[in-house]
Design an enzyme around this catalytic site. Structure first.
Site, PDB file in Angstrom:
ATOM      1  N   ASP A   1      -5.983  -6.570  18.664  1.00 30.46           N
ATOM      2  CA  ASP A   1      -7.347  -6.979  18.348  1.00 30.46           C
ATOM      3  C   ASP A   1      -7.429  -7.102  16.824  1.00 30.46           C
ATOM      4  O   ASP A   1      -6.519  -6.696  16.102  1.00 30.46           O
ATOM      5  CB  ASP A   1      -8.373  -5.968  18.908  1.00 30.46           C
ATOM      6  CG  ASP A   1      -9.769  -6.588  19.012  1.00 30.46           C
ATOM      7  OD1 ASP A   1     -10.026  -7.620  18.345  1.00 30.46           O
ATOM      8  OD2 ASP A   1     -10.618  -6.058  19.753  1.00 30.46           O
TER       9      ASP A   1
HETATM   10  C1  BGC Z   1     -13.161  -8.434  19.176  1.00 26.90           C
HETATM   11  C2  BGC Z   1     -12.341  -9.341  20.051  1.00 26.90           C
HETATM   12  C3  BGC Z   1     -12.354 -10.727  19.479  1.00 26.90           C
HETATM   13  C4  BGC Z   1     -11.842 -10.684  18.054  1.00 26.90           C
HETATM   14  C5  BGC Z   1     -11.782 -12.040  17.406  1.00 26.90           C
HETATM   15  C6  BGC Z   1     -12.783  -8.525  17.723  1.00 26.90           C
HETATM   16  O1  BGC Z   1     -13.703  -7.870  16.932  1.00 26.90           O
HETATM   17  O2  BGC Z   1     -13.045  -7.103  19.627  1.00 26.90           O
HETATM   18  O3  BGC Z   1     -12.849  -9.343  21.361  1.00 26.90           O
HETATM   19  O4  BGC Z   1     -11.591 -11.571  20.290  1.00 26.90           O
HETATM   20  O5  BGC Z   1     -12.709  -9.864  17.303  1.00 26.90           O
HETATM   21  O6  BGC Z   1     -13.038 -12.540  17.152  1.00 26.90           O
END
Ligand code: BGC
Length: 839
Positions: free
Chosen positions: A277
Site C-alpha cells: 500500500d
Molecule cells: C489506500 C489504497 C489506495 C492507495 C492509492 C492508500 O492510501 O489505502 O487503498 O489504493 O492509497 O491511492
C-alpha cells in the site's frame, strides 16, 4: 467425533499443510496464464499458458541491468500523469512499457471523469455475483480507456466494526458473500484486460492506527473470516495483491513471510505480484525476503537501498529477479509486453450509467415500511416535500481513494429526479433542513465591510483582509472556507481556524462534506464565540495558477431557521422524503454511529410535523436510529453513485422493487457489537488489537451471543410478500443439496434474496458459528408465481479450518440447515447427515 476422525476426513482443498497459517515455505510452479489479448473475453482464471511466455520473460531478465530491474519494483513520478495513484516506469530500451495504476473500488479515479458506480457495499447488497461481474467490467473497460494498466481494487477486507471508515469500499461482514463477489469483480475487471489488485492483505479492517496497529488473529479465524475474500480473488486469477499498512500477528503485512511467501504463494499458488500500500513498506531486506515485490508509490526501500543490498550480498540478485519475473509475467499474461499491444477501447459512458443504475436499484435496502408508506402512489406521489441537503446535492461517492468524479451533469439531485418522476401534475416542495456549505458572511457585519465570498486571487498575487465583527450574545458559529489552490490562512482572534493538522483529512477529502458542489475544497470548524468584538484576518495566495476562495458561516439562529423551514415545508405536503447523510472516508474511523450534525433532531422535527416521512440514508455503514419509530419508512441507499438519484426515485415510486439486503448487521446498541465495548478488540490497546470474536464475525456473533440487532444481516423489505416452503436437504456428492420453494404471494412483481444458513458439525471440536451463511439466491418473480430453488453446499462450505493439520476438515454428522429471508427470519429448517468422504 474425535480429532483423529476429523483429521481422517481432512480435505486438502488447497495443497499441502505447513507451518504458521498452514503453509510450507515452498513456492509451487504455477503455470502462467494467458494474456489479456487472448483472455480478454474469457475468464483470466481459466485461461491457458501463452506459448513462449516464460521464454520471453527469461530473455528480458537476461538483458535487464540491476538498475533497470529495481526500477520495475517501485513507483516513480509519472512524466505525463493522468491523475492516477501510481506509476512504474518501464524499460523502453527493451520494449517494457510503463504501468499506470489507478484507484479504485467504485470506479476509475483519474483526472478525467469516469463512471461513478455505487459503493461496493451497495453492489454487495444485491447478493448477485453476475451483477458483480458486470460492475467489474465497467471499471475494467474504463480503466483501459483512461490509460490505466492496473486497478487498485477490489477491497476484500471484511466489515468487522461499524466504525471503520472504509466500510463502504468493501462488501460485507460475511466471508462467504465477500468471497463470491470479490471473485466476480476481479473477473469482470480482468475480462477487459485491466489487472485487478485485491487489497489490503490483510486485516486492514479499520482506519484508526492503520499504519502501525498489530492485528492479532488465530489461524482458524484468519482462514474462516478475513482471508476468504483474498483466497477467492487469487483463485479468480487476480494479477496483483496489495499488502496492508498494519501488522498481522506481530509483523508488518508488507514484510510478512507467513502471509506472502507461505500462504499466498505457497498454499494458494498466487503467481502475480505483491505491491505495498502507499508508504506501507518498512524495510528492504525483510520485505524482499518475505515476498513483497513492489514498493509504492516510490523507491525509498526498493530503489537505491535495494541495489545496495544486492551489491552487499544481503539480498541475492535472484530474489530481485524473482520479483521482476512476477511483474513481467503478469504484464505478459495481460498482453502488455506484445510488440503491438491491443488498442485501448474507448469509454462507453452510456453502458456504465446503465450498470450504475441497475446496481443502485438492486442494492437499495428498504429497512422499514409502515402501513405501505412506500411506494409513493396516489396522493403521496402528488404532494411531496423533499428535505435535507443531500436531497439537493447528490451524494455520489465516499471520500478518499475511492472517490470518483462522474461526467459533468451526469449526477442529478434527488430533488430533480423526484420532480421528473412525479411529473407535471405533482407538487414537489423542498427545504434544506441543514446548510452544508454555509452562507456568505454578511458584508455589513464586518468592519471594514468586505465581501469574502467568491474571491479570485490571481497567480502570484495575494489577498489580505483584516477586520472586526461584534456579537451581542454568545453564539456557536460554524466557519467554512471553500477554496481552490492553497488553503487561505483564516484567523479568528489570532488563532488559525483551519490549522495544518487537518492535512491528513485534506489529502483524503473529496466526499460530500469535503467538496462544494462546484468542486472547491471545503473545510469547516465549529467554534463557541463569546459576546464582544472579534478580529478576523484572511490571507490568501494565488500561487502559480491562481486561486479562489469564499468564507462562509452558519450560526445557531441560521440552523434553527433551516429546521423551522423544513418543518413548515413538511407540514404542507402529503408525504415527505428526507435525505440524511453520513460522510465516511479513508484515513479516519467514525466516532459514533449516529447521523452527524443536527440530523437526528431534523428527522424528529420533520417526522413530528408529518408522520408520512420516509428517510433515505446515504450512509457508509450501519447507523444508529433513535428516531426510527417516528418514521414511516427508511430506505438505505449507501453511496449510490452517479445514477443514485434516479435509482432512488425508481424505488421510491415503485418502478422497481427494492432489491437489496443488508450485508452487515445494524446494531441496536453501539456497545453490543462483535467488537463491542472491548478496546482490545477495537480500536486496540498499546498498538495491538485482538480479533477476540474469532470465527464469530458479524451476524455470527449476534447469533452466538443471542444479541438482538436493530436490523439483522440479510434484512430488506420488498413491496410484495413472500412465502417459503417445502425444504429438503439431501447428500449430494461430497456436499449437500438444499431445495425449497419460494412463492410471491403478493400482487406485485418483486425480488427476493433467499438465504441458506448452516449449523455446526457435532463431530468437530473446533469453534463453529451457530449459523453460517452457506448460500443464497436472488429471485425475481411475478405475482402469484413460485420457483423451486436448489442451492448446493460443497465440501468447503461444510468445512472448518483445523489448525492441527493446517487444513480444511469436513464437518461431518447431522448438520442443520435454515432457509429464509434474513439471518433472523428463517421459517424453514431441516437437517441431513454429512458423511466423511469415501464412507
Ligand atoms: C489506500 C489504497 C489506495 C492507495 C492509492 C492508500 O492510501 O489505502 O487503498 O489504493 O492509497 O491511492
Amino acid at each position: 467425533m474425535s480429532e483423529a476422525v476429523s483429521r481422517r476426513t481432512a480435505i486438502r482443498l488447497l495443497g499441502a499443510a505447513g507451518a504458521v497459517l498452514g503453509a510450507t515455505g515452498c513456492v509451487p510452479q504455477v503455470p502462467p496464464r494467458a494474456g489479456a489479448r487472448t483472455a480478454a473475453r474469457a475468464s483470466a482464471a481459466g485461461a491457458t499458458a501463452r506459448p513462449g511466455a516464460g521464454a520471453r520473460v527469461d530473455a528480458l531478465l537476461e538483458r535487464l541491468t540491476l538498475e533497470e530491474k529495481t526500477a520495475l519494483l517501485h513507483g516513480a513520478v509519472d512524466p505525463s500523469p493522468l491523475g492516477q495513484a501510481g506509476y512504474v516506469p518501464g524499460v523502453p530500451r527493451l520494449g517494457i512499457p510503463p504501468l499506470r495504476l489507478a484507484d479504485g473500488p467504485a470506479g476509475v479515479r483519474v483526472a478525467r471523469p469516469a463512471t461513478a458506480l455505487p459503493a461496493p457495499v451497495m453492489l454487495a447488497s444485491a447478493f448477485d455475483p453476475a451483477l458483480a461481474r458486470a460492475y467489474g467490467r465497467v471499471i475494467g473497460r474504463e480503466g483501459r480507456a483512461l490509460g490505466q494498466d492496473v486497478l487498485l481494487s477490489p477491497m476484500a477486507n471484511l466489515i468487522r466494526t461499524p466504525y471503520a471508515g472504509r466500510n463502504f469500499e468493501t462488501y460485507s461482514e460475511d466471508p462467504r458473500l465477500t468471497a463470491d463477489l470479490v471473485a466476480e469483480v476481479v473477473r469482470g475487471i480482468q475480462d477487459e484486460g485491466l489487472i485487478a489488485t485485491v487489497k489490503h492483505f490483510a486485516l486492514n479492517n479499520q482506519e484508526k492506527g492503520r499504519d502501525t496497529i498489530d492485528a492479532v488473529a488465530t489461524e482458524q479465524t484468519l482462514h474462516e473470516t478475513e482471508l476468504r475474500g483474498f483466497e477467492a480473488a487469487v483463485a479468480a486469477g487476480a494479477g496483483s495483491v496489495m499488502g496492508a499498512y498494519n501488522k498481522v500477528n506481530g509483523t508488518y503485512a508488507c514484510e510478512n513471510k507467513p502471509l506472502l511467501n507461505e500462504l499466498l504463494r505457497g498454499r494458494w499458488g498466487f503467481d502475480g505480484w505483491v505491491m505495498s500500500d502507499w508508504q506501507a513498506t518498512h524495510s528492504t531486506v525483510a520485505a524482499v525476503t518475505a515476498g513483497l515485490d513492489m514498493e509504492m508509490p516510490a523507491g525509498t526501500h526498493f530503489g537505491e537501498p535495494l541495489r545496495e543490498a544486492v551489491r552487499a550480498g544481503s539480498v541475492p540478485e535472484h530474489a530481485v529477479d524473482l520479483a521482476v519475473r512476477r511483474v513481467l509475467s503478469t504484464m505478459d499474461r495481460f498482453g502488455l509486453l506484445e510488440a503491438s499491444p491491443a488498442p485501448r477501447p474507448s469509454r462507453d459512458p452510456a453502458a456504465g450509467a446503465e450498470v450504475a443504475r441497475r446496481v443502485a436499484v438492486a442494492g437499495a435496502v428498504l429497512l422499514r415500511n409502515e402501513k405501505g408508506a412506500l411506494p409513493l402512489t396516489g396522493a403521496a406521489a402528488r404532494s411531496l416535500a423533499v428535505i435535507g441537503p443531500t436531497g439537493q446535492v447528490p451524494f455520489v461517492s465516499g471520500g478518499g481513494s475511492a472517490h470518483v468524479v462522474p461526467d459533468r451533469d451526469r449526477a442529478v439531485s434527488p430533488l430533480a429526479a423526484i420532480r421528473t418522476r412525479a411529473g407535471k401534475g405533482a407538487e414537489v416542495r423542498q427545504a434544506l433542513g441543514e446548510d452544508l456549505y454555509g452562507r456568505p458572511l454578511p458584508a455589513g457585519l464586518l468592519t471594514p465591510a468586505a465581501a469574502l465570498d467568491d474571491q479570485v486571487v490571481d497567480a502570484g498575487k495575494e489577498h489580505h483582509y483584516e477586520g472586526a465583527f461584534t456579537l451581542r450574545e454568545a453564539d456557536e458559529w460554524t466557519l467554512l472556507v471553500h477554496y481552490s489552490g492553497k488553503r487561505p490562512d483564516v484567523r479568528l482572534d489570532g488563532e488559525e481556524v483551519f490549522p495544518v493538522q487537518q492535512g491528513v483529512a485534506e489529502y483524503f477529502a473529496g466526499g460530500l462534506l469535503g467538496a462544494a458542489p462546484d468542486g472547491l475544497t471545503v473545510r469547516r470548524r465549529t467554534l463557541a464565540l463569546a459576546p464582544g468584538t472579534h478580529r478576523l484576518t484572511v490571507g490568501a495566495h494565488g500561487g502559480d495558477r491562481g486561486a479562489r476562495f469564499r468564507l462562509r458561516h452558519t450560526t445557531r439562529a441560521s440552523r434553527a431557521a433551516d429546521v423551522a423551514e423544513a418543518v413548515r415545508v413538511a407540514a404542507a405536503a402529503h408525504s415527505v422524503v428526507l435525505f440524511a447523510y453520513e460522510d465516511a472516508t479513508e484515513g479516519a474511523d467514525r466516532t459514533g454511529l449516529g447521523l452527524p450534525g443536527g440530523q437526528a433532531r431534523l428527522i424528529e422535527a420533520v417526522a413530528a410535523a408529518n408522520p408520512r416521512t420516509t428517510v433515505v440514508l446515504n450512509t457508509s455503514s450501519s447507523t444508529a436510529m433513535p428516531w426510527l419509530a417516528r418514521t414511516a419508512a427508511v430506505l438505505q441507499m449507501y453511496y449510490p453513485g452517479q445514477e443514485g438519484a434516479r435509482a432512488t426515485a425508481d424505488v421510491l415510486f415503485g418502478d422497481a422493487d427494492p432489491g437489496g439486503r443488508l450485508t452487515q448487521t445494524f446494531p441496536a446498541d453501539e456497545r453490543a457489537t462483535p467488537v463491542g465495548a472491548d478496546p482490545v478488540r477495537y480500536p486496540g490497546v498499546g498498538g495491538r488489537q485482538e480479533y477476540g470474536e474469532g470465527v464469530h464475525v458479524g451476524h455470527r456473533w449476534y447469533d452466538a451471543e443471542r444479541v438482538a440487532p436493530l436490523f439483522p444481516f440479510g434484512h430488506g423489505l420488498s413491496y410484495t410478500t413472500w412465502q417459503y416452503e417445502k425444504l429438503t436437504v439431501r447428500p449430494r456428492g461430497t456436499g449437500l443439496r438444499v431445495e425449497f420453494t419460494v412463492r410471491n404471494t403478493g400482487r406485485r412483481a418483486g425480488t427476493d434474496v433467499a438465504q441458506v444458513y448452516l449449523g455446526p458439525s457435532p463431530d468437530l471440536t473446533l469453534d463453529q458459528p451457530v449459523r453460517a451463511l452457506a448460500g443464497y439466491r436472488r429471485i425475481d418473480l411475478a405475482p402469484g408465481r413460485s420457483q423451486r430453488v436448489a442451492v448446493d453446499l460443497d465440501a468447503r462450505t461444510l468445512s472448518s479450518w483445523d489448525p492441527g493439520p493446517h487444513a480444511w476438515v469436513v464437518g461431518t454428522g447431522r448438520r442443520e440447515v435454515w432457509v429464509g429471508r434474513s439471518s433472523r427470519e428463517l421459517p424453514l429448517r431441516a437437517a441431513a447427515v454429512v458423511r466423511a468422504a469415501g464412507r
